[in-house]
Design a protein around this motif. Structure first.
Motif, PDB file in Angstrom:
ATOM      1  N   ILE A  63       0.872  -1.180   0.000  1.00 17.35           N
ATOM      2  CA  ILE A  63       0.000   0.000   0.000  1.00 17.35           C
ATOM      3  C   ILE A  63       0.907   1.228   0.000  1.00 17.35           C
ATOM      4  N   GLN A  64       0.748   2.042  -1.029  1.00 16.89           N
ATOM      5  CA  GLN A  64       1.594   3.218  -1.166  1.00 16.89           C
ATOM      6  C   GLN A  64       0.852   4.313  -1.900  1.00 16.89           C
ATOM      7  N   PRO A  65       0.591   5.456  -1.281  1.00 12.60           N
ATOM      8  CA  PRO A  65       0.791   5.767   0.131  1.00 12.60           C
ATOM      9  C   PRO A  65      -0.372   5.263   0.983  1.00 12.60           C
ATOM     10  N   SER A  66      -0.093   4.961   2.227  1.00 11.72           N
ATOM     11  CA  SER A  66      -1.149   4.460   3.109  1.00 11.72           C
ATOM     12  C   SER A  66      -2.012   5.606   3.634  1.00 11.72           C
ATOM     13  N   GLU A  67      -3.271   5.275   3.950  1.00 12.79           N
ATOM     14  CA  GLU A  67      -4.213   6.247   4.489  1.00 12.79           C
ATOM     15  C   GLU A  67      -4.913   5.628   5.704  1.00 12.79           C
ATOM     16  N   PRO A  68      -5.433   6.456   6.602  1.00 11.89           N
ATOM     17  CA  PRO A  68      -6.099   5.918   7.800  1.00 11.89           C
ATOM     18  C   PRO A  68      -7.212   4.929   7.468  1.00 11.89           C
ATOM     19  N   ARG A  69      -7.929   5.116   6.374  1.00 13.29           N
ATOM     20  CA  ARG A  69      -9.019   4.203   6.027  1.00 13.29           C
ATOM     21  C   ARG A  69      -8.532   2.825   5.582  1.00 13.29           C
TER      22      ARG A  69
ATOM     23  N   TYR B 285      -6.982 -22.116   3.401  1.00 15.74           N
ATOM     24  CA  TYR B 285      -6.315 -22.094   4.689  1.00 15.74           C
ATOM     25  C   TYR B 285      -5.814 -20.669   4.925  1.00 15.74           C
ATOM     26  N   PHE B 286      -6.295 -20.073   5.998  1.00 17.25           N
ATOM     27  CA  PHE B 286      -5.974 -18.684   6.284  1.00 17.25           C
ATOM     28  C   PHE B 286      -4.786 -18.562   7.223  1.00 17.25           C
ATOM     29  N   GLY B 287      -4.037 -17.493   7.014  1.00 20.81           N
ATOM     30  CA  GLY B 287      -2.990 -17.139   7.941  1.00 20.81           C
ATOM     31  C   GLY B 287      -3.554 -16.401   9.143  1.00 20.81           C
ATOM     32  N   PRO B 288      -2.694 -16.027  10.082  1.00 17.54           N
ATOM     33  CA  PRO B 288      -3.151 -15.354  11.302  1.00 17.54           C
ATOM     34  C   PRO B 288      -3.537 -13.900  11.094  1.00 17.54           C
ATOM     35  N   GLY B 289      -3.163 -13.348   9.939  1.00 18.68           N
ATOM     36  CA  GLY B 289      -3.523 -11.969   9.652  1.00 18.68           C
ATOM     37  C   GLY B 289      -2.468 -10.964  10.090  1.00 18.68           C
ATOM     38  N   THR B 290      -2.504  -9.804   9.448  1.00 18.61           N
ATOM     39  CA  THR B 290      -1.683  -8.654   9.832  1.00 18.61           C
ATOM     40  C   THR B 290      -2.635  -7.526  10.193  1.00 18.61           C
ATOM     41  N   ARG B 291      -2.522  -7.055  11.422  1.00 15.63           N
ATOM     42  CA  ARG B 291      -3.362  -5.930  11.847  1.00 15.63           C
ATOM     43  C   ARG B 291      -2.635  -4.642  11.513  1.00 15.63           C
ATOM     44  N   LEU B 292      -3.184  -3.888  10.574  1.00 14.54           N
ATOM     45  CA  LEU B 292      -2.572  -2.640  10.123  1.00 14.54           C
ATOM     46  C   LEU B 292      -3.316  -1.453  10.709  1.00 14.54           C
ATOM     47  N   THR B 293      -2.543  -0.568  11.313  1.00 12.37           N
ATOM     48  CA  THR B 293      -3.095   0.683  11.828  1.00 12.37           C
ATOM     49  C   THR B 293      -2.352   1.834  11.174  1.00 12.37           C
ATOM     50  N   VAL B 294      -3.098   2.687  10.501  1.00 14.79           N
ATOM     51  CA  VAL B 294      -2.509   3.862   9.845  1.00 14.79           C
ATOM     52  C   VAL B 294      -3.004   5.107  10.577  1.00 14.79           C
ATOM     53  N   THR B 295      -2.072   5.859  11.136  1.00 15.15           N
ATOM     54  CA  THR B 295      -2.454   7.040  11.934  1.00 15.15           C
ATOM     55  C   THR B 295      -2.273   8.333  11.146  1.00 15.15           C
TER      56      THR B 295
END
Lengths: 115, 113
Positions: free
Chosen positions: A79-85, A105-115
């Motif tokens: 993601i470039q550039p990232s946004e809060p949404r 088969y799913f992975g554990p996920g990545t929790r992304l927080t954009v401030t």
């Protein structure tokens, strides 16, 4: 098998920064999927690959999102550039021909927080 | 593209059998029916898949009537650990460019002691 591996598990970044999420599918699987999950929109398919080739990227929200699969054991979602949404949990999943598109088969996920 | 409809939530008690029904009125001939389970902070987990009649595995049973316009996921003797969101998906076995994978809103099953 270790299952689908995703990294990082958590990512906090500032608006405008580039974010790269990584995924290692289960060895031998030939389908790879990227999903995004939020409370408001639920679980959305972004893109999926078959034998490293993108098959359907119509779920990618906009040009800021890109995904690659350079080989059978690795994929990235950028993601470039990232946004809060863009804040969400991003899941990678893989499946194997013979078991069909829907036994993923799913992975554990990545929790992304954009401030 | 087959759309699915399921209840938003269900409540049950430990030891009871739980049946979650999914409607998919415009299911296509080549479509399969698949159910997933998702716990908080985890990715969805495949439970069961079927095409017609009845399918059973060590976790659940899936009942599909002859017209295939609905399906029922049956969880025998639920426990507290079965509290999760359950998703019903419908789609062709090998997908394709026109067959998007849509999870929908799912059914939140809450199991009480």
């Amino acid at each position: 098998d270790a299952g689908v591996i995703q990294s990082p598990r958590h990512e906090v970044t500032e608006m405008g920064q580039e974010v790269t999420l990584r995924c290692k599918p289960i060895s031998g699987h030939d389908y790879l999927f990227w999903y995004r999950q939020t409370m408001m929109r639920g679980l959305e398919l972004l893109i999926y690959f078959n034998n490293n080739v993108p098959i359907d990227d119509s779920g990618m929200p906009e040009d800021r999102f890109s995904a690659k699969m350079p080989n059978a054991s690795f994929s990235t979602l950028k993601i470039q550039p990232s946004e809060p949404r863009d804040s969400a949990v991003y899941f990678c999943a893989s499946s194997l021909v013979g078991t069909g598109l829907y036994e993923q088969y799913f992975g554990p996920g990545t929790r992304l927080t954009v401030t | 593209l087959a759309k699915t409809t399921q209840p938003i939530s269900m409540d049950s008690y430990e030891g009871q059998e739980v049946n979650i029904t999914c409607s998919h009125n415009n299911i296509a001939t080549n479509d399969y029916i698949t159910w997933y389970q998702q716990f908080p902070s985890q990715g969805p987990r495949f439970i069961i898949q079927g095409y017609k009649t009845k399918v059973t595995n060590e976790v659940a049973s899936l009942f599909i009537p002859a017209d295939r316009k609905s399906s029922t996921l049956s969880l025998p003797r639920v426990s507290l650990s079965d509290t999760a969101v359950y998703y019903c998906l419908v789609g062709a076995f090998y997908g394709g460019a026109t067959n998007k994978l849509i999870f929908g809103t799912g059914t939140l099953l809450a199991v009480q002691p």
